[in-house]
Write a protein that holds these residues in place. Structure first.
Motif: not given
Lengths: 305, 360
Positions: A185, A187-188, A190-191, A206, A210, B52, B81, B83, B85-87, B89-90, B98, B146
């Motif tokens: 992803p 956006s992840a 970018e976050a 990250i 993933l 960005l 964001f 969508d 934009a969470l991670y 796997h965490m 984070f 977050r």
């Protein structure tokens, strides 16, 4: 009632031809091999004439130093090549996961080694490793360095075989890692940049976590393949010098063809089969676990919505 | 909380220019909403602000210091964001902490901050879950959380509510409005939804095709749009536009067109007296109509469809060949197919230049 019964049988009827083909093509040879592994069988005999020896082939093999050496070489080979290929392949993918002009051409060039027939790869490397006319030693000589006994010294031969395998199979890991990276992803990522992660921290916290599901499957696929390697080594060293590069497939081939011990070769194949089966089961269990977890997550999310 | 100034900021991808030179200043502690249709450059503007996207030209200043070359993490910003934009796997606690963990903040401080923000957003009981285990609304809250945990000087929101269903969106909008009043930070919010813009923004910046059309308070934009684009974009249902011509009659200035003649107020008449062009576009909000025969403007409209929305109904009517939306109380229902006379509050009529679209 009767029609219903017939209807229920229909799918099996349709599957029957495929099932029969599979039984003949797959089950028969495997059953034959398992049966043969309990025999003291010489190629000049018909299978019916061979003497039944029970587990003695398996027991003898465990005490056979040459077999144990070969098993050790195979394990060592698989462990080293797969580790190095994973590191280089994933590393390259991380480096090249960006929009570079001509990236698609570059990617095609990168995966070329994988597409070359193993025999050709073996021949190619054998000529490059040639002690006098090979490119490596000529280069060393022109630089004023001592030539290296690439294929004639035991430990160098093992290294040479590893280098050739890495050359051929790193692209496999590279291409799968790159695909995994490009489906992450955006956006992840970018976050994480906004959260203050450096490019290195992005990789470690990250990207790699993933990519892990793809990497694990890639690793297992590569391991299974590495245990079965034959042609390249056969052409390059034929197992020598000594037993230094005699991996299991080669040993099986020699036991059957040179030593004419078909039963023992079959038992050896079964050991290899068990080893691969364990890896396959591990992969299957891993997939199951991933699926089960995904289902649990979906259920939990559904319950809270 | 810096004052943010865009000075001639430009963005191009190859030969495609998505943002012509843009000047914009965002005041300290303000909730600014960038609003416009898809592709108007509002998200690009926000992403440039976040770091960005790189600048193709111009510079951004935070309190006078140029930041165009800084990495996102050096800009003291937090972002939510579209969508989320969470991670994946965490777990939620790890997601929210984070940034703090990267900063190597003390463990006790991290736990305390995460817990406080999570409680504020009603997600305290979800901290051990993975994002995939949450519903859309909960993920949205985690994304907000977050950003809040960071305690950054500037908060950026990139269409944060557009992935939620209508009911949840309304709820989150209200919560955001509350949050806006309790948190004293710069907030920049991008949306294509003018309702979000109107309800949340201290100041709204309306953009179209990369250029700023108008900026001001929600009321300013609604009551005195500078051009047809802003007038049509702000307000729901949207403003009616009808072609017309200015006409000097003995009783004063009026505007006339297909099926209508409306007198203009003395104020408008004085301003429009010197208008060079006689061809204009008349802008009429659906809310400017009233069933009142004593109003100066009267128009006969054929009701085509009556959309019942509860207390209010929106009538789709025809005035000559043109379609007009009329907002009415539902109490006095009007049948489709009938022709009725409506009064118009003439002080709410807006006149635009037909060629340039500018308000006259």
């Amino acid at each position: 009632m009767q029609t219903a019964n017939v209807n229920r049988l229909t799918p099996y009827l349709f599957m029957a031809p495929a099932l029969i083909v599979m039984a003949v093509a797959l089950m028969y040879p495997i059953g034959y091999m398992i049966y043969a592994s309990f025999l003291n069988w010489n190629p000049s005999q018909r299978i019916g004439e061979a003497e039944w020896v029970g587990f003695s082939n398996y027991i003898n093999l465990l005490q056979d130093d040459a077999f144990r050496e070969s098993l050790w070489v195979t394990l060592k080979f698989a462990a080293i090549v797969v580790t190095l290929e994973m590191i280089i392949g994933v590393g390259l993918a991380l480096l090249l996961d960006r929009n570079i002009r001509g990236m698609s051409v570059l990617r095609t060039i990168f995966i070329l080694p994988m597409m070359i027939a193993p025999i050709v790869v073996g021949l190619m490397w054998r000529y490059m490793y040639h002690p006098t006319v090979g490119i490596f030693n000529r280069t060393l000589k022109s630089l004023g360095l001592e030539p290296i006994p690439w294929l004639s010294d035991g430990s160098w031969a093992f290294t040479s075989v590893i280098i050739a395998d890495i050359w051929q199979w790193t692209p496999f890991i590279f291409i799968l890692s790159l695909a995994a990276l490009q489906s992450l992803p955006r956006s992840a990522l970018e976050a994480s940049r906004i959260d203050g992660a450096t490019p290195w921290q992005q990789v470690i916290y990250i990207k790699l976590p993933l990519m892990m599901p793809v990497l694990i499957v890639t690793l297992l696929l590569r391991l299974i393949d590495a245990f079965k390697v034959l042609e390249v080594i056969l052409v390059m060293t034929n197992g020598g010098p000594g037993l230094s590069t005699e991996i299991l497939s080669l040993r099986i081939n020699r036991t059957a063809a040179e030593f004419r011990e078909l039963g023992e070769a079959a038992a050896m194949s079964n050991y290899l089969l068990i080893l691969l089966l364990l890896l396959t089961v591990a992969m299957y269990l891993y997939n199951k676990a991933v699926e089960a977890r995904a289902a649990r997550l979906r259920a939990a999310a559904g319950g809270d919505a | 909380m810096p004052q943010i100034v865009f000075d001639q900021v430009e963005k191009s991808y190859g030969s495609v220019r998505v943002l012509p030179p843009l000047d914009l200043s965002l005041n300290d502690g303000e909730f600014t909403v960038l609003v416009g249709p898809s592709g108007c450059g509002k998200s690009t503007t926000l992403r440039i602000l976040a770091g960005l996207e790189t600048l193709s030209g111009g510079e951004i200043f935070f309190d006078g210091a140029p930041i165009g070359a800084l990495e996102p993490k050096e800009r003291d910003i937090a972002m939510v964001f579209q969508d989320y934009a969470l991670y994946p796997h965490m777990n939620i606690a790890k997601n929210m902490s984070f940034a703090l963990r990267l900063q190597k903040a003390p463990k006790s401080e991290i736990t305390e901050k995460v817990q406080r923000v999570a409680d504020m957003l009603n997600i305290g009981h979800l901290l051990d879950r993975k994002p995939a285990e949450l519903s859309g609304g909960q993920r949205q809250r985690v994304a907000m959380g977050r950003a809040l945990v960071r305690d950054a000087g500037t908060f950026l929101f990139d269409e944060p509510l557009s992935n939620l269903d209508a009911k949840l969106r309304g709820k989150m909008r209200t919560e955001l409005a509350e949050m806006r009043d309790t948190i004293d930070k710069n907030m920049v919010y991008v949306t294509h939804d003018q309702v979000e813009a109107m309800t949340l923004g201290d100041r709204i910046v309306v953009m179209n095709e990369g250029t700023i059309q108008q900026q001001g308070s929600p009321e300013e934009l609604f009551k005195s749009p500078v051009n047809m684009f802003v007038a049509g974009f702000i307000g729901s249902p949207t403003m009616n536009f009808m072609d017309g011509a200015l006409q000097q009659a003995e009783s004063g200035l009026s505007v006339t067109g297909d099926g209508y003649t409306l007198p203009l107020t003395a104020e408008d008449a004085a301003r429009l007296h010197n208008a060079t062009s006689r061809d204009v576009v008349v802008g009429l909000r659906p809310s400017s109509f009233e069933r009142n025969a004593s109003l100066p403007g009267q128009v006969a409209l054929k009701v085509v469809v009556a959309e019942y929305l509860g207390a209010q109904s929106v009538l789709v009517t025809h005035c000559g060949q043109q379609e007009l939306l009329v907002e009415m109380q539902s109490a006095a229902p009007l049948k489709a197919g009938t022709t009725e006379t409506f009064g118009i509050r003439t002080d709410e009529i807006m006149i635009f230049d037909k060629a340039s679209g500018l308000r006259l």
